[in-house]
Design a protein around this motif. Sequence first.
Motif, short mmCIF file in Angstrom:
data_model
loop_
_atom_site.label_atom_id
_atom_site.label_comp_id
_atom_site.label_asym_id
_atom_site.label_seq_id
_atom_site.Cartn_x
_atom_site.Cartn_y
_atom_site.Cartn_z
N LEU A 27 0.95 -1.22 -0.02
CA LEU A 27 0.10 -0.05 -0.25
C LEU A 27 0.71 1.26 -0.11
CD1 LEU A 27 -2.82 -0.38 2.33
CD2 LEU A 27 -3.00 -0.07 -0.09
N VAL A 28 1.88 1.13 0.82
CA VAL A 28 2.78 2.25 0.90
C VAL A 28 3.52 2.50 -0.40
CG1 VAL A 28 4.89 3.37 1.94
CG2 VAL A 28 3.08 2.26 3.47
N ASP A 29 3.92 1.52 -0.99
CA ASP A 29 4.59 1.58 -2.15
C ASP A 29 3.71 2.27 -3.43
OD1 ASP A 29 6.77 1.20 -4.30
OD2 ASP A 29 5.56 -0.82 -4.89
N LEU A 30 2.48 1.81 -3.40
CA LEU A 30 1.51 2.33 -4.48
C LEU A 30 0.91 3.72 -4.35
CD1 LEU A 30 0.05 -1.14 -5.25
CD2 LEU A 30 1.51 -0.22 -6.62
N ILE A 70 5.61 7.89 2.96
CA ILE A 70 5.85 7.18 4.48
C ILE A 70 7.01 6.39 4.31
CG2 ILE A 70 4.69 5.36 5.69
CD1 ILE A 70 1.93 6.07 4.87
N GLY A 71 7.37 5.43 3.39
CA GLY A 71 8.54 4.64 3.27
C GLY A 71 9.78 5.78 3.54
N GLY A 87 -3.65 1.39 5.60
CA GLY A 87 -5.04 1.03 5.16
C GLY A 87 -6.18 1.90 6.14
N CYS A 88 -5.76 1.78 7.21
CA CYS A 88 -6.74 2.76 8.14
C CYS A 88 -6.77 4.23 7.83
CB CYS A 88 -6.24 2.62 9.71
SG CYS A 88 -6.08 0.88 10.24
#
Length: 233
Positions: free
Chosen positions: A10-13, A18-19, A202-203
């Motif tokens: 999710l972070v990647d896309l 965030i990463g 996700g949240c």
Amino acid sequence: MRVGLFVTCLVDLMRPSIGFASIRLLEAGGAEVYVPPHQTCCGQPGYNSGDRAGARALAAKVVAEFESCDYLVAPSGSCSGMIKTHYADLCRDDPVLLQRATALAEKTYELTSFLSDVLALDAVPGSFPATITYHDFKDQPRKLLARVPGLELAEMVECETCCGFGGTFAVKYGEISTRMADNKCQHIAASGAGAVVLGDLGCMLNIEGRLRRRGDTKTRVLHVAEVLAGESS
């Protein structure tokens, strides 16, 4: 100390910042950060949907990519929890893979737990001159946020209660999920904070989506790594 960063799919896309914020924080604590370039998913969506074969294949891939690191760290409680809690079940029919997965699970951490409990980070790069509320009940993120210059924390009611996302739960039980998200949005608004901060994308997507559908266009939804690293602008 070589730390493997499991970025999460999710972070990647959806929110690569965030990463990058996670890397900045880990390096601030003195870690050498390694990001396997071909990493994908931890397998949790498949696992929760009954696709054990697909989830097991992804688990084996994660183990192979990260087992040489001293630690695996993820900016997600659900993904780190998947690795720590469920990989052993997925790999139980393969004794060799089970041993490797168990060893990886023992050195897997959610980001704020690692920063607080392992690196003992006593200063953070970021500043945030505003009032936030936090969606979670854990001590570690609060200890770290207390070190952010200018930041004030206004606790919301039932901060520990689920926002209704739960991965595939939000798809399978849409009406229940929506009601839970509405309750969370009401608590965020009642806190008076201008931003809600949390530790799982996700949240974040679930809460921000519901806030906007309810007409709230101002409340910011931020990952704790972004705030701690000063990358929340």
